[in-house]
Write an enzyme that holds these catalytic residues in place. Structure first.
Site, PDB file in Angstrom:
ATOM      1  CG  ASP A 293       1.590  13.843  75.563  1.00  0.00           C
ATOM      2  OD1 ASP A 293       0.457  13.462  75.211  1.00  0.00           O
ATOM      3  OD2 ASP A 293       2.387  14.403  74.785  1.00  0.00           O
ATOM      4  N   GLY A 294       0.527  10.851  76.288  1.00  0.00           N
ATOM      5  CA  GLY A 294       0.741   9.532  75.675  1.00  0.00           C
ATOM      6  C   GLY A 294      -0.323   8.494  76.011  1.00  0.00           C
TER       7      GLY A 294
ATOM      8  N   GLY B 213      -3.272   8.222  74.618  1.00  0.00           N
ATOM      9  CA  GLY B 213      -3.845   7.790  73.341  1.00  0.00           C
ATOM     10  C   GLY B 213      -2.910   6.812  72.637  1.00  0.00           C
TER      11      GLY B 213
ATOM     12  CD1 TRP C 239       0.695   2.431  77.714  1.00  0.00           C
ATOM     13  CD2 TRP C 239      -1.506   2.009  77.533  1.00  0.00           C
ATOM     14  NE1 TRP C 239       0.419   1.311  78.468  1.00  0.00           N
ATOM     15  CE2 TRP C 239      -0.921   1.027  78.372  1.00  0.00           C
ATOM     16  CE3 TRP C 239      -2.877   1.943  77.280  1.00  0.00           C
ATOM     17  CZ2 TRP C 239      -1.672  -0.001  78.954  1.00  0.00           C
ATOM     18  CZ3 TRP C 239      -3.610   0.908  77.853  1.00  0.00           C
ATOM     19  CH2 TRP C 239      -3.008  -0.037  78.683  1.00  0.00           C
TER      20      TRP C 239
ATOM     21  CG  HIS D 140      -7.881   9.326  77.992  1.00  0.00           C
ATOM     22  ND1 HIS D 140      -6.720  10.055  77.923  1.00  0.00           N
ATOM     23  CD2 HIS D 140      -8.539   9.575  76.830  1.00  0.00           C
ATOM     24  CE1 HIS D 140      -6.679  10.721  76.775  1.00  0.00           C
ATOM     25  NE2 HIS D 140      -7.770  10.431  76.085  1.00  0.00           N
TER      26      HIS D 140
ATOM     27  CG  ASN E  40      -6.689  18.566  75.708  1.00  0.00           C
ATOM     28  OD1 ASN E  40      -6.195  18.402  76.824  1.00  0.00           O
ATOM     29  ND2 ASN E  40      -5.993  18.341  74.596  1.00  0.00           N
ATOM     30  CD1 TRP E  41     -11.859  23.671  76.070  1.00  0.00           C
ATOM     31  CD2 TRP E  41     -13.392  22.114  76.517  1.00  0.00           C
ATOM     32  NE1 TRP E  41     -12.130  23.728  77.410  1.00  0.00           N
ATOM     33  CE2 TRP E  41     -13.078  22.782  77.715  1.00  0.00           C
ATOM     34  CE3 TRP E  41     -14.350  21.084  76.559  1.00  0.00           C
ATOM     35  CZ2 TRP E  41     -13.666  22.462  78.945  1.00  0.00           C
ATOM     36  CZ3 TRP E  41     -14.939  20.772  77.771  1.00  0.00           C
ATOM     37  CH2 TRP E  41     -14.592  21.459  78.948  1.00  0.00           C
TER      38      TRP E  41
ATOM     39  NE  ARG F  29       4.525  16.788  76.243  1.00  0.00           N
ATOM     40  CZ  ARG F  29       3.814  17.649  75.573  1.00  0.00           C
ATOM     41  NH1 ARG F  29       4.139  18.929  75.597  1.00  0.00           N
ATOM     42  NH2 ARG F  29       2.773  17.283  74.859  1.00  0.00           N
TER      43      ARG F  29
ATOM     44  CB  SER G 281       1.753  21.539  75.255  1.00  0.00           C
ATOM     45  OG  SER G 281       2.386  20.678  74.356  1.00  0.00           O
TER      46      SER G 281
END
Ligand code: FPP
Length: 246
Positions: free
Chosen positions: A18-19, A21, A23, A35, A66-67, A186, A194
């Site tokens: 995670d993270g 975005g 970053w 990504h 995520n879709w 995580r 999640s």
């Protein structure tokens, strides 16, 4: 530098990456750049885990929720995934890694699903680490799918109600045949699960770090593994009982 006890490594390590975005946003960059950096971390963690002798590594790469992200981001993630598979399959072969996927694969774009299938087939004979990507994965859906299949086997007389045990049920999950995770990591400071592997992590050790996934390098990885090694896993017993069992 941290040293690890090779005898006390997790057999199955699961990670919620995670993270990416955040970053990117912290650096005024587009989310996709995060990504892309995240894929570099994937490469490192896969390679290092396999060298360390971890038998199963499961990465949450794309959730069933995520879709709903913006179409451009979904498209970019799918493209990254396809490129990752195209590039990394030969590396998996040289590292004896078996590639596996859990999740609703039929929801993936056809070309991505084909690339997944090719990687699964090519690496099927490998006997080293099993790398599992969770793609279009959600634990509640996985459990419901298992219940539905179990119900249908019960209705057709294939199994009787009193045969339903934890291990029989686990055999209906996507993770059939894979031991439960010993450690779940995580990144990015979020302290939630999640909808990831809810059945399988009943007794897993949980490790949370503030570091965003693109920055999760050797130092952080070893810190997480060292923290795991310092924990006592009691499975509901008391310390004395655990010591006697060893
Ligand atoms: C979380 O960051 C990450 C994801 C949604 C997917 C993880 C994907 C990769 C590492 C790249 C593709 C994977 C492979 C295996 C090729 P986020 O976007 O949720 O970050 P944020 O919470 O900061 O927005």
């Amino acid at each position: 530098m941290l040293t690890l006890d090779p005898k006390k490594l997790p057999i199955h390590l699961a990670i919620i990456m995670d993270g990416n975005g955040r970053w990117a946003q912290e650096r005024m960059l587009k989310r996709i750049v995060g990504h892309r950096k995240g894929v570099e971390t994937v490469r490192y963690v896969v390679e290092e885990s396999s060298l360390l002798g971890i038998k199963y590594l499961t990465l949450f790469a794309f959730s069933s929720e995520n879709w709903l992200r913006p179409k451009t981001e979904v498209r970019s993630l799918m493209a990254l995934l396809k490129r990752y598979l195209a590039r990394e399959t030969s590396r998996m072969m040289s590292n004896n890694i078996r590639f596996n996927v859990i999740g609703d694969r039929e929801e993936l774009p056809e070309d991505v699903n084909a690339a997944v299938q090719e990687a699964v087939e090519k690496t099927a004979g490998n006997s080293g680490m099993t790398l599992t990507l969770a793609l279009s994965y959600g634990a509640r859906r996985e459990i419901l799918r298992a219940v539905a299949r179990l119900a249908s086997d019960a209705a057709s007389g294939k199994i009787a109600a009193d045969e339903i045990s934890e291990s029989l049920f686990a055999g209906y999950l996507y993770t059939a045949g894979i031991p439960d995770p010993d450690l779940l990591i995580r990144t990015s400071g979020e302290m939630r699960l999640s909808n990831f592997l809810l059945w399988q992590i009943a007794y897993s050790e949980l490790y949370f770090t503030e570091v965003n996934w693109p920055d999760f390098g050797r130092e952080e990885f070893y810190r997480a593994l060292a923290a795991y090694q310092s924990r006592e896993r009691r499975y509901g017993l008391i310390s004395d009982q655990v010591r006697k069992r060893r």
